[in-house]
Design a protein around this motif. Structure first.
Motif, short mmCIF file in Angstrom:
data_model
loop_
_atom_site.label_atom_id
_atom_site.label_comp_id
_atom_site.label_asym_id
_atom_site.label_seq_id
_atom_site.Cartn_x
_atom_site.Cartn_y
_atom_site.Cartn_z
N VAL A 77 14.49 14.66 -22.50
CA VAL A 77 15.37 14.07 -21.50
C VAL A 77 14.80 12.71 -21.11
O VAL A 77 13.67 12.60 -20.62
CB VAL A 77 15.47 14.98 -20.26
CG1 VAL A 77 16.32 14.32 -19.18
CG2 VAL A 77 16.04 16.34 -20.64
N THR A 78 15.58 11.67 -21.32
CA THR A 78 15.15 10.32 -20.96
C THR A 78 15.76 9.86 -19.64
O THR A 78 15.24 8.96 -19.00
CB THR A 78 15.51 9.31 -22.06
OG1 THR A 78 16.93 9.36 -22.28
CG2 THR A 78 14.79 9.66 -23.36
N ASP A 79 16.87 10.47 -19.25
CA ASP A 79 17.51 10.09 -17.98
C ASP A 79 18.28 11.28 -17.45
O ASP A 79 18.94 12.00 -18.21
CB ASP A 79 18.45 8.90 -18.19
CG ASP A 79 18.96 8.35 -16.86
OD1 ASP A 79 18.14 8.00 -16.00
OD2 ASP A 79 20.19 8.28 -16.67
N CYS A 80 18.17 11.53 -16.15
CA CYS A 80 18.85 12.66 -15.51
C CYS A 80 19.56 12.15 -14.27
O CYS A 80 18.94 11.56 -13.39
CB CYS A 80 17.84 13.75 -15.15
SG CYS A 80 18.54 15.11 -14.18
N PRO A 423 15.45 14.43 -10.96
CA PRO A 423 15.17 13.48 -12.04
C PRO A 423 13.67 13.30 -12.29
O PRO A 423 13.22 13.25 -13.44
CB PRO A 423 15.83 12.19 -11.56
CG PRO A 423 16.91 12.63 -10.64
CD PRO A 423 16.35 13.84 -9.96
N GLU A 427 12.79 14.24 -16.17
CA GLU A 427 12.72 13.16 -17.14
C GLU A 427 11.37 13.16 -17.85
O GLU A 427 10.32 13.24 -17.23
CB GLU A 427 12.98 11.81 -16.47
CG GLU A 427 14.43 11.67 -16.01
CD GLU A 427 14.66 10.44 -15.14
OE1 GLU A 427 13.69 9.68 -14.91
OE2 GLU A 427 15.80 10.25 -14.67
#
Length: 450
Positions: A77-80, A423, A427
């Motif tokens: 996951v790079t962005d949440c 996040p 992330e």
């Protein structure tokens, strides 16, 4: 000859047949929105190795009607981004159109897993504005009910977290124990959820006959069953692999984001409002505030199990502290319903009470009618009272203009505040770890959206 059907996918002069439509109403233009910023997100990531996926709001593992927009690279996951509001009920605004007492039936529906906490915070704030204090017996009953409710809330956190991670026996055991909590609350208050039992000035009625014995039996049952969670999960290698080191949020991160409750205590800070800012006589009870320093999902799981043991300690002390006395303030201009007597069937007013107000005292009947329909007046001012809910600091900020209804009602809901940490916890981790991290936050979307 013109047409609305696009001839090419890239022609900017052609209207999009799939765009949101609009219509004019007496209140202005109303748009039919489809997808929010979904197209914008997809456009940003097009032609890249990144993929944008939608998790929720109907996903069985998002801990409620919560939508997560995840940008992933492979399995990382790079962005949440969190999207909330799917359970919005306008509870706070509804309270501003009801009397102070009627507001209890609204706020109890916010955090539906811990309704007695919201009722208590709301009523304590009203009582601060009124300059009154509930009788001692009513305060002990409030503590008793909240700690029973805390156990039930933590059990749901463990049960739903287990379900989301595939530990189905943890789920069945958790909901089995929660049934014990709900049975007891139904016996004590008449309802399993949404009790509206705690009212400004005290509680609706006294505990039923045999309550102490039922509560002690409940404590014995929970003492025998809680160790089962350790036997089933704590030492389980799979459970540890899914939780240890997952959803890491250190103390400085918690403080920056305003996170409270078990998440903050899992980072090492023993911040519990029952200890640092006591209310309802909590300073008189002997209990510990469990902490950990791992600051991960496994630490939060262990803390919730230990907090249930501490709640059982408080419950036993509260039962011993119950002394005979009134459960509502004596001021007849506030106590609602005034001098209520329960009938032999456990429902409604007793015949003796009805005969008295209907046949002997017209003034009592008029007062009762005006108190119920108009409500009591609260002096102008504002008050904020925080308490320690199962998820952290829950506060009620009430503003009065001197009338029979609140001017403003705002709840400081821990689920809403704690979700800011998602996040930071997700992330850089795997997609599967998002589920574990979110479960360790234990958000209740009814409280978040309210």
């Amino acid at each position: 000859m013109s047409t609305d059907v696009p001839t090419t996918d890239t022609d900017p002069t052609v209207s999009d047949p799939y765009a949101a439509s609009s219509r004019e109403t007496t209140e202005g233009t109303v748009y039919t929105v489809t997808g929010g910023d979904w197209d914008e997100l997809l456009g940003e990531s097009s032609g890249d190795e990144r993929i944008v996926i939608n998790m929720g709001p109907q996903h069985p593992s998002t801990h409620g009607v919560l939508r997560l927009v995840l940008e992933i690279s492979g399995e990382t996951v790079t962005d949440c981004r969190l999207v909330i509001g799917y359970l919005h009920t306008g509870i706070e605004k509804n309270c501003e159109y009801r009397t102070w007492t009627q507001g209890v039936t609204f706020v109890t529906r916010c955090d539906y897993l811990a309704p007695l906490f919201t009722e208590t915070a709301y009523c304590l704030s009203i009582e601060r504005l009124l300059g009154i204090e509930a009788p001692t017996r009513a305060q002990v009953i409030r503590v008793l009910l909240m700690e029973i409710n805390r156990i039930g809330s933590h059990l749901v956190a463990l049960a739903t977290g287990g379900m989301e991670l595939g530990a189905l026996t943890g789920m069945t055991n958790g909901f089995r124990e929660r049934e014990e909590v709900l049975h007891l609350l139904e016996f004590l208050t008449g309802l399993r959820m949404n009790h509206a039992f705690i009212r400004p000035g005290g509680v609706v009625q006294d505990l039923p006959e045999g309550a102490e014995k039922r509560i002690e039996e409940f404590c014995d049952v929970m003492d025998s069953r809680l160790p089962g969670f350790h036997q089933l999960l704590t030492g389980n290698a799979i459970w540890q692999q899914r939780l240890v080191g997952i959803g890491y949020l250190p103390l400085d991160g918690c403080l920056s984001l305003g996170v409270t409750g078990p998440i903050l205590r899992s980072a090492g800070l023993a911040w519990d409002l029952r200890k640092v800012d006591p209310y309802l006589g909590y300073e008189q009870y002997d209990f510990e505030v469990p902490t950990d320093t791992a600051a991960d999902s496994f630490a939060r799981y262990k803390l919730r199990v230990e907090e249930m043991h501490q709640s059982l300690r408080i419950i036993r002390q509260a039962v011993a502290a119950l002394e005979p006395g009134p459960v509502m303030v004596e001021d007849a201009k506030i106590a609602w319903p005034a001098k209520l007597s329960i009938g032999a069937d456990g429902m409604g007013n007793s015949l003796d009470h009805v005969r008295k107000i209907m046949g002997q005292s017209m003034e009592s009947l008029i007062h009762h009618f005006k108190l119920v329909t108009e409500g009591f007046k609260v002096p102008p001012g504002q008050a904020y009272v925080p308490i320690e809910s199962p998820r952290g600091e829950l506060g009620a900020h009430l503003v009065s203009d001197g009338g029979t209804r609140p001017l403003r009602v705002h709840l400081r809901e821990p689920s809403f505040v704690n979700l800011q940490a998602a996040p930071a916890m997700c992330e850089g981790g795997m997609v599967s770890d998002v589920i574990a991290a979110l479960a360790s936050l234990d958000p209740v979307m009814g409280g978040c959206d309210r």
